[in-house]
Design an enzyme around this catalytic site. Structure first.
Site, short mmCIF file in Angstrom:
data_model
loop_
_atom_site.label_atom_id
_atom_site.label_comp_id
_atom_site.label_asym_id
_atom_site.label_seq_id
_atom_site.Cartn_x
_atom_site.Cartn_y
_atom_site.Cartn_z
N HIS A 1 40.93 51.01 -21.92
CA HIS A 1 39.53 50.54 -21.82
C HIS A 1 38.64 51.75 -22.01
O HIS A 1 38.42 52.53 -21.09
CB HIS A 1 39.28 49.89 -20.46
CG HIS A 1 37.89 49.34 -20.30
ND1 HIS A 1 37.65 48.09 -19.75
CD2 HIS A 1 36.67 49.85 -20.59
CE1 HIS A 1 36.34 47.87 -19.73
NE2 HIS A 1 35.72 48.93 -20.22
N ASP B 1 37.62 53.12 -18.64
CA ASP B 1 36.23 52.65 -18.69
C ASP B 1 35.29 53.84 -18.77
O ASP B 1 34.15 53.78 -18.29
CB ASP B 1 35.90 51.76 -17.48
CG ASP B 1 34.58 51.02 -17.65
OD1 ASP B 1 34.11 50.88 -18.79
OD2 ASP B 1 34.01 50.59 -16.64
N HIS C 1 38.94 46.64 -15.40
CA HIS C 1 38.47 47.55 -14.34
C HIS C 1 38.34 46.86 -12.98
O HIS C 1 37.24 46.75 -12.43
CB HIS C 1 37.16 48.23 -14.73
CG HIS C 1 36.13 47.37 -15.43
ND1 HIS C 1 35.76 46.14 -14.95
CD2 HIS C 1 35.41 47.58 -16.55
CE1 HIS C 1 34.85 45.63 -15.77
NE2 HIS C 1 34.63 46.49 -16.75
N HIS D 1 35.28 41.21 -18.58
CA HIS D 1 34.51 41.91 -17.55
C HIS D 1 34.23 40.85 -16.47
O HIS D 1 33.34 40.02 -16.63
CB HIS D 1 33.20 42.45 -18.14
CG HIS D 1 32.41 43.23 -17.13
ND1 HIS D 1 32.11 44.57 -17.29
CD2 HIS D 1 31.87 42.87 -15.94
CE1 HIS D 1 31.42 44.99 -16.23
NE2 HIS D 1 31.25 43.97 -15.40
N LYS E 1 37.03 41.05 -26.27
CA LYS E 1 36.45 41.36 -24.95
C LYS E 1 35.31 40.40 -24.62
O LYS E 1 34.34 40.31 -25.38
CB LYS E 1 35.92 42.81 -24.97
CG LYS E 1 35.15 43.23 -23.72
CD LYS E 1 36.06 43.50 -22.54
CE LYS E 1 35.27 43.83 -21.28
NZ LYS E 1 34.83 45.21 -21.22
N HIS F 1 34.99 53.41 -23.92
CA HIS F 1 33.73 53.30 -24.67
C HIS F 1 33.55 54.58 -25.48
O HIS F 1 33.39 55.65 -24.89
CB HIS F 1 32.54 53.11 -23.72
CG HIS F 1 32.65 51.86 -22.90
ND1 HIS F 1 32.15 50.65 -23.34
CD2 HIS F 1 33.23 51.61 -21.70
CE1 HIS F 1 32.41 49.72 -22.43
NE2 HIS F 1 33.07 50.27 -21.43
#
Ligand code: NCD
Ligand code: ZN
Length: 286
Positions: free
Chosen positions: A13, A240, A168, A134, A95, A15
């Protein structure tokens, strides 16, 4: 001194952002990890095959010579089976964000309705495309993840062949839920294994530790550490890591996201060692 060899460490995960930020941070993941699941919440979010291919190329360009496998994702919306069939080989997952729940999620799903979403979720299930979620409601901030447990449960039952990844996770309730259904899996970040809400807001406010979902209670952290260091096959590492410009973190109205990529593998190693679980680290990160 002890030497530890880890094979194929993955960050499930991540970004990586875009443009100059991408160029700056991508090498900080590729130096330690051999691959990562790349989140699609750019502005606008990644939602076509061309966007997936072009973003992957920008990531590989930013990394330069390192060998690193960016596993791409699409931003969830109702997609046709034909479209999913055509894009399947370019992506590793889709996602889903509830609308407005976190950074760049305004175009997310308003209501997670298993009937309305069935055509897309059945197609994903048939094509073996995992669904990452999420998992937060827009309720009271400390209860958001727990309130979402019934949604995970409903999805797990309605789509038993769909691989669902609870992203997460931060609570003992989520640790329980992931073990309840065969088709549920979860990622855990490094910060949620280390900190509680006390570290974020118990003293001077720490904007660089502020992320969504927010760090929770001591008993939640304990449950997360226990499952992560146990070698349990249902949980895996997903940092994350979510950088924002300094001006967005250190201002009045701090953006959510903790930037951990440069140190996450080292910190995880320390944590596993402290818990006498170095032999379980390989399982967690790959
Ligand atoms: C992430 C971001 O900044 O993109 N922020 C965060 O607090 N974790 C989005 C997300 O994963 O929620
Ligand atoms: Zn994220």
């Amino acid at each position: 001194m002890q030497t530890i060899t880890l094979n194929n460490p993955l960050d499930m995960h991540l970004h990586l952002r875009d443009d100059n930020m991408l160029k700056l941070i991508a090498p900080l993941s590729s130096k330690d990890f051999s691959g990562a699941l790349i989140m699609p919440n750019l502005v606008p979010p990644i939602s076509t095959k061309d966007e997936v291919i072009a973003y992957k190329k920008r990531i590989l360009d930013a990394i330069g010579y390192d060998t690193f496998n960016p596993m791409m994702t699409l931003f969830f919306k109702p997609y046709s089976k034909e479209f999913l069939q055509s894009v399947k080989d370019e992506i590793s997952a889709i996602k889903l964000y509830p609308a407005g729940i976190t950074t760049n999620s305004e175009g997310g799903v308003e209501t997670i309705d298993t009937v309305a979403l069935a055509p897309t979720l059945n197609a994903m299930s048939e094509l073996n495309i995992p669904l990452c979620i999420h998992g937060e409601t827009n309720g009271f901030v400390m209860d958001r993840e727990t309130e979402f447990m019934s949604v995970y449960e409903e999805l797990a039952i309605a789509f038993p062949k769909l691989k669902i990844i609870m992203e997460h996770i931060t609570t003992k309730d989520a640790v329980k839920m992931v073990q309840k259904y065969d088709n549920l899996y979860a990622t855990i970040t490094v910060q949620h294994l280390l900190i509680t809400l006390d570290d974020v807001a118990g003293g001077m406010l720490q904007p660089h530790l502020f992320c969504k979902p927010i760090a929770k209670r001591y008993e939640d952290r304990e449950a997360l550490v226990k499952i992560a260091t146990s070698g349990n096959e249902k949980v895996m590492f997903g940092s994350d890591s979510a950088p924002h410009p300094k001006s967005m973190k250190e201002n009045c109205g701090c953006a959510a996201g903790v930037f951990t990529a440069p140190i996450s593998l080292q910190v995880l190693t320390q944590l596993f060692e402290k818990n006498n679980a170095l032999d379980k680290l390989q399982r967690f990160i790959s």
